[in-house]
Scaffold this active site. Structure first.
Site, PDB file in Angstrom:
ATOM      1  N   THR A 188      36.489  40.011  39.668  1.00 54.49           N
ATOM      2  CA  THR A 188      36.497  41.474  39.700  1.00 54.49           C
ATOM      3  C   THR A 188      36.585  42.017  38.270  1.00 54.49           C
ATOM      4  O   THR A 188      37.117  41.350  37.393  1.00 54.49           O
ATOM      5  CB  THR A 188      37.735  41.918  40.508  1.00 54.49           C
ATOM      6  OG1 THR A 188      37.476  41.630  41.868  1.00 54.49           O
ATOM      7  CG2 THR A 188      38.069  43.382  40.341  1.00 54.49           C
ATOM      8  N   ARG A 216      35.986  43.353  55.730  1.00 52.44           N
ATOM      9  CA  ARG A 216      37.213  43.158  54.930  1.00 52.44           C
ATOM     10  C   ARG A 216      37.215  44.045  53.669  1.00 52.44           C
ATOM     11  O   ARG A 216      36.221  44.161  52.965  1.00 52.44           O
ATOM     12  CB  ARG A 216      37.305  41.687  54.544  1.00 52.44           C
ATOM     13  CG  ARG A 216      38.533  41.318  53.702  1.00 52.44           C
ATOM     14  CD  ARG A 216      38.207  41.289  52.227  1.00 52.44           C
ATOM     15  NE  ARG A 216      39.341  40.801  51.444  1.00 52.44           N
ATOM     16  CZ  ARG A 216      39.431  40.892  50.127  1.00 52.44           C
ATOM     17  NH1 ARG A 216      38.459  41.439  49.440  1.00 52.44           N
ATOM     18  NH2 ARG A 216      40.476  40.434  49.488  1.00 52.44           N
ATOM     19  N   GLY A 218      39.508  44.676  50.125  1.00 58.75           N
ATOM     20  CA  GLY A 218      40.588  44.131  49.289  1.00 58.75           C
ATOM     21  C   GLY A 218      41.380  45.223  48.606  1.00 58.75           C
ATOM     22  O   GLY A 218      41.356  46.391  49.010  1.00 58.75           O
ATOM     23  N   ASP A 219      42.061  44.851  47.544  1.00 57.60           N
ATOM     24  CA  ASP A 219      42.934  45.795  46.845  1.00 57.60           C
ATOM     25  C   ASP A 219      42.181  46.717  45.877  1.00 57.60           C
ATOM     26  O   ASP A 219      42.653  47.806  45.566  1.00 57.60           O
ATOM     27  CB  ASP A 219      43.987  45.027  46.033  1.00 57.60           C
ATOM     28  CG  ASP A 219      43.328  44.114  45.003  1.00 57.60           C
ATOM     29  OD1 ASP A 219      42.403  43.375  45.374  1.00 57.60           O
ATOM     30  OD2 ASP A 219      43.719  44.168  43.811  1.00 57.60           O
ATOM     31  N   THR A 239      43.309  42.209  39.403  1.00 52.41           N
ATOM     32  CA  THR A 239      42.348  41.248  39.939  1.00 52.41           C
ATOM     33  C   THR A 239      43.120  40.094  40.556  1.00 52.41           C
ATOM     34  O   THR A 239      44.123  39.657  40.005  1.00 52.41           O
ATOM     35  CB  THR A 239      41.397  40.705  38.865  1.00 52.41           C
ATOM     36  OG1 THR A 239      40.684  39.597  39.428  1.00 52.41           O
ATOM     37  CG2 THR A 239      42.126  40.230  37.620  1.00 52.41           C
ATOM     38  N   GLY A 240      42.659  39.627  41.697  1.00 57.02           N
ATOM     39  CA  GLY A 240      43.349  38.521  42.343  1.00 57.02           C
ATOM     40  C   GLY A 240      43.115  38.555  43.832  1.00 57.02           C
ATOM     41  O   GLY A 240      42.214  39.255  44.310  1.00 57.02           O
ATOM     42  N   GLY A 242      43.310  39.876  46.970  1.00 59.71           N
ATOM     43  CA  GLY A 242      43.591  41.259  47.308  1.00 59.71           C
ATOM     44  C   GLY A 242      44.602  41.491  48.409  1.00 59.71           C
ATOM     45  O   GLY A 242      45.365  42.459  48.373  1.00 59.71           O
TER      46      GLY A 242
HETATM   47  N1  ASP Z   1      40.949  41.616  44.093  1.00 58.84           N
HETATM   48  C1  ASP Z   1      39.638  41.384  44.619  1.00 58.84           C
HETATM   49  C2  ASP Z   1      39.682  41.464  46.118  1.00 58.84           C
HETATM   50  O1  ASP Z   1      40.591  40.936  46.713  1.00 58.84           O
HETATM   51  C3  ASP Z   1      39.066  40.068  44.225  1.00 58.84           C
HETATM   52  C4  ASP Z   1      39.061  39.811  42.746  1.00 58.84           C
HETATM   53  O2  ASP Z   1      39.976  40.221  42.032  1.00 58.84           O
HETATM   54  O3  ASP Z   1      38.099  39.187  42.269  1.00 58.84           O
HETATM   55  O4  ASP Z   1      38.761  41.984  46.698  1.00 58.84           O
END
Ligand code: ASP
Length: 323
Positions: A188, A216, A218-219, A239-240, A242
């Site tokens: 991300t 789905r 994410g965050d 980023t992570g 989510g």
């Molecule tokens: N945070 C993002 C999600 O969960 C994924 C990412 O950080 O690459 O959608």
């Protein structure tokens, strides 16, 4: 005699990320590493140019993110990960620290730069968050550029999906597959900037997680989870994984710690990333800055693609735990 200036230009700074995850130095070729470093430097410089000429922090974060959305290296825009259905579905958000205004979009498939759409939602609609086809209908009213979904798709991401599906056979249907080397580089992108007027803006853009299904989300498009900005505290882009960042309201929690506990941003970010998230099993990281322009990175993974230009104009680019 020179007139005294009414308001002097304050310090500027910008920090960006291109995703956190399992990023091993040994597994990355020098050529690939150089490509990432070059694009990160280009993205942060694009944002910094806006700040240098007195532009708004919101335009700086958008400029930086557009460079990364257009690059196939990152999981945002072109080069984003595939859903279980073999398509790309994009999410993005932006928030302003001056007035807590925000815009977010989720599940769009044809808008070339989702961060531009998030900004239009904030500026030109009465809403904060739009999804899917409705969001695309609104994007058409804003004359934003549309592309076919194929524009976003790359061979490498398709292989990641095939790999994820192959490994997913025994897993619960709703479990996102994240245990492959490649898919654990979340990828991300995000940016946080402070402009000469003292305004902070934060923004994030993503394709989400490989093999995601059932719509789905994410965050990244969720204000308070993946993105938050408050001039009285800080700006954060995350980023992570989510699902964990949503549950821990990561971006807001970091800003709230700064605001209500009076701790500095580094302490707040480290507590949330290395304690709160770790306790519930979430991996990833954040970038942020505070009203003085102090730049912070925090991640509990082996790497995070990142770059910043601080208040003294110094460029920093890093990938691994040790830059
Ligand atoms: N945070 C993002 C999600 O969960 C994924 C990412 O950080 O690459 O959608």
């Amino acid at each position: 005699m020179a007139l005294p200036s009414i308001c002097s230009a304050g310090p500027t700074a910008i920090v960006i990320h291109g995703g956190a995850g399992t990023i091993d130095r040994e597994k990355m070729s020098a050529e690939v590493e150089a490509r990432y470093r070059k694009t990160l430097a280009e993205a942060v410089a694009a944002g910094h140019r806006v700040l240098e000429r007195g532009g708004r922090s919101q335009d700086a974060v958008i400029s930086a993110i557009v460079v990364m959305e257009d690059s196939p290296l990152f999981n945002a825009g072109r080069g984003a990960v595939f859903t279980n259905e073999g398509e790309v579905e994009l999410d993005a958000s932006i928030m302003l620290g001056e007035d807590l205004n925000a815009g977010a979009v989720t599940g769009v498939k044809k808008v070339r730069n989702p961060i531009l759409l998030a900004e239009r939602i904030m500026a030109n609609s009465p809403h904060v968050m739009l999804m899917g086809e409705g969001a695309e209908a609104f994007a058409r009213t804003q004359q934003l550029e549309f592309v076919d979904n194929e524009y976003f798709q790359t061979e490498q991401r398709r292989r990641q999906l095939e790999h994820a599906i192959a490994r997913d056979q025994d897993l619960a249907a709703v479990e996102p597959v994240t245990d492959t080397y490649e898919s654990r580089k979340f990828g991300t992108v995000g940016a946080v900037a402070l402009d000469q007027q003292g305004n902070i803006a934060a923004a994030t853009s993503t394709g989400g997680m490989t093999n995601k299904r059932f719509g789905r989300i994410g965050d990244s498009p969720i204000i308070g989870a993946g993105t938050y900005a408050d001039n009285n505290a800080c700006g954060i882009s995350a980023t992570g994984h989510g699902e964990y960042f949503i549950r821990a309201a990561v971006a807001y929690d970091i800003c709230a710690r700064v605001k209500y506990l009076g701790v500095n941003l580094r302490t707040a970010a480290n507590t949330v990333i290395h304690t709160t998230l770790v306790k519930i099993g979430g991996d990833g990281g954040v970038v942020g800055l505070d009203p003085s322009g102090e730049v912070v990175y925090a991640f509990n993974t082996t790497g995070m693609y990142r770059a910043s230009i601080d208040t003294s104009g110094e460029l920093d680019v890093g990938i691994f735990q040790q830059p």
